[in-house]
Enzyme design. Structure first.
Site, PDB file in Angstrom:
ATOM      1  N   HIS A   1       1.036  -1.321  -0.097  1.00 25.53           N
ATOM      2  CA  HIS A   1       0.216  -0.161  -0.100  1.00 25.53           C
ATOM      3  C   HIS A   1       0.759   0.960   0.140  1.00 25.53           C
ATOM      4  O   HIS A   1       0.639   2.498  -0.529  1.00 25.53           O
ATOM      5  CB  HIS A   1      -1.508   0.118   1.331  1.00 25.53           C
ATOM      6  CG  HIS A   1      -1.963  -1.395   1.416  1.00 25.53           C
ATOM      7  ND1 HIS A   1      -2.800  -1.559   2.661  1.00 25.53           N
ATOM      8  CD2 HIS A   1      -2.112  -1.926   0.431  1.00 25.53           C
ATOM      9  CE1 HIS A   1      -2.985  -2.763   1.748  1.00 25.53           C
ATOM     10  NE2 HIS A   1      -2.693  -2.773   0.903  1.00 25.53           N
TER      11      HIS A   1
ATOM     12  N   HIS B   1      -9.395  -2.872  -4.145  1.00 24.90           N
ATOM     13  CA  HIS B   1      -8.246  -2.745  -3.255  1.00 24.90           C
ATOM     14  C   HIS B   1      -7.548  -3.693  -3.388  1.00 24.90           C
ATOM     15  O   HIS B   1      -6.015  -3.470  -4.054  1.00 24.90           O
ATOM     16  CB  HIS B   1      -8.569  -3.486  -1.749  1.00 24.90           C
ATOM     17  CG  HIS B   1      -7.145  -3.270  -1.437  1.00 24.90           C
ATOM     18  ND1 HIS B   1      -7.624  -2.578  -0.480  1.00 24.90           N
ATOM     19  CD2 HIS B   1      -6.388  -4.744  -1.239  1.00 24.90           C
ATOM     20  CE1 HIS B   1      -6.249  -2.677   0.387  1.00 24.90           C
ATOM     21  NE2 HIS B   1      -5.305  -3.984   0.174  1.00 24.90           N
TER      22      HIS B   1
ATOM     23  N   ASP C   1      -3.511  -2.338  -4.592  1.00 27.61           N
ATOM     24  CA  ASP C   1      -2.035  -4.023  -4.307  1.00 27.61           C
ATOM     25  C   ASP C   1      -1.681  -4.099  -5.711  1.00 27.61           C
ATOM     26  O   ASP C   1      -0.465  -4.517  -5.492  1.00 27.61           O
ATOM     27  CB  ASP C   1      -2.991  -5.453  -3.937  1.00 27.61           C
ATOM     28  CG  ASP C   1      -3.010  -5.020  -2.565  1.00 27.61           C
ATOM     29  OD1 ASP C   1      -3.054  -4.133  -1.669  1.00 27.61           O
ATOM     30  OD2 ASP C   1      -3.825  -5.800  -1.932  1.00 27.61           O
TER      31      ASP C   1
ATOM     32  N   HIS D   1      -0.782 -11.491  -5.197  1.00 25.55           N
ATOM     33  CA  HIS D   1       0.177 -10.758  -5.600  1.00 25.55           C
ATOM     34  C   HIS D   1       1.955 -12.306  -6.206  1.00 25.55           C
ATOM     35  O   HIS D   1       1.975 -11.141  -7.371  1.00 25.55           O
ATOM     36  CB  HIS D   1       1.439 -10.679  -3.995  1.00 25.55           C
ATOM     37  CG  HIS D   1       0.350  -9.749  -3.290  1.00 25.55           C
ATOM     38  ND1 HIS D   1       0.891  -8.756  -4.149  1.00 25.55           N
ATOM     39  CD2 HIS D   1      -0.152  -9.305  -1.962  1.00 25.55           C
ATOM     40  CE1 HIS D   1      -0.313  -7.858  -2.749  1.00 25.55           C
ATOM     41  NE2 HIS D   1      -0.580  -8.028  -1.715  1.00 25.55           N
TER      42      HIS D   1
HETATM   43 ZN    ZN Z   1      -3.694  -4.903   0.292  1.00 23.62          ZN
END
Ligand code: ZN
Length: 281
Positions: free
Chosen positions: A75, A231, A235, A258
């Site tokens: 973030h 969100h 990311d 991720h």
């Molecule tokens: Zn996050």
């Protein structure tokens, strides 16, 4: 021509790591070095260079070296990248960036208030020059050339409060503030015991996560009806910041996370025929 930037003044934050659960003081210190360097004051001021070979993922994006780790970078890195800050010392006295409210809101507003200072050194601008797609089972990220940095994200969960969500944004400070920076992370109550056994989510709470049980959001109201896809874009911006310099291109992510975000970053850095200097901006 764009120049490298740092903050106009120091910024300080106090919070808890969402995974470690531990209290942490964080300080952003302006620098003229032209790079982002992390410093752990609790480890004799060990410095951690932000470079891809030191990046790992475990429900978050983290820097790991022989000297230790710094987790949950995404973030803060997203905010720095969107505001074009590429010269900074990030000092903390624990192993994790504080989660604050679970979004990037506190970091983004503080950076706006502090203001930015340009350095003599020029930024190296980059552009995507040809299309690619990287897939992993149902998840994928495709990348195409574009005049701007554009992100389209799609997610799909069986859960009645999520279902299918899709959003496309051109990434710049104005859109980041309006559409992305306050979006919260989601967490499923049923995953908590497994995560905590792995030493994760120990600092997760109703104050930094939108928590869902099997059928509903437990601690609403949401900040946006499609909060979760927003969100995911946050990311992804944080992970793409590991490309270092600003980039133009359209990143289209489906059901990604991720690991896949970072596979794309790695591919682009290792295959310069897809990502080349952009001398026209
Ligand atoms: Zn996050």
């Amino acid at each position: 021509m764009a120049r490298k930037r740092t903050l106009e003044r120091d910024l300080e934050f106090f919070g808890f790591g969402i995974h470690s659960g531990k209290p942490v003081d964080l300080r952003l210190i302006p620098s003229d070095s032209g790079e982002i360097v992390f410093r752990r004051s609790d480890l004799k001021n060990s410095e951690f260079r932000l470079s891809l070979e030191n990046i790992k993922t475990k429900n978050c994006t983290m820097l790991v070296t022989d000297q230790g780790k710094i987790q949950t970078l995404e973030h803060l890195l997203a905010v720095l990248w969107v505001y074009g800050i590429d010269s900074l010392t990030i000092e903390l006295n624990q192993e994790e960036i504080p989660s604050m409210d679970g979004s990037a809101l506190h970091f983004a507003r503080a950076v706006q208030r502090a203001g930015l200072r340009e350095l003599p050194e020029e930024k190296n601008l980059q552009k995507i020059t040809q299309s690619l797609i990287i897939q992993e089972e149902e998840a994928s990220i495709s990348v195409d050339p574009d005049a701007e940095l554009r992100i389209t994200y799609q997610i799909e969960y069986e859960h009645p409060s999520i279902k299918k969500q899709e959003l496309s944004v051109v990434v710049n400070p104005k859109n980041f503030k309006k559409e992305i920076d306050s979006s919260l992370k989601l967490g499923f109550i049923e995953d908590v015991p497994t995560l905590q056994k792995q030493g994760l989510a120990l600092g997760g709470s109703y104050n930094n996560t939108v928590v869902l049980d099997k059928t509903r959001v437990v601690n609403g109201p949401l900040r946006y009806p499609d909060e979760f896809v927003r969100h995911k874009i946050l990311d992804l911006i944080g992970d793409l910041s590991l490309l270092g310099n600003p980039v133009t291109g359209h990143f289209i992510a489906k059901k990604a996370g991720h690991d896949l975000h970072l596979r794309v970053v790695r591919f682009l850095l290792e295959n310069p025929e897809y990502l080349s200097p952009d001398d026209n901006r």
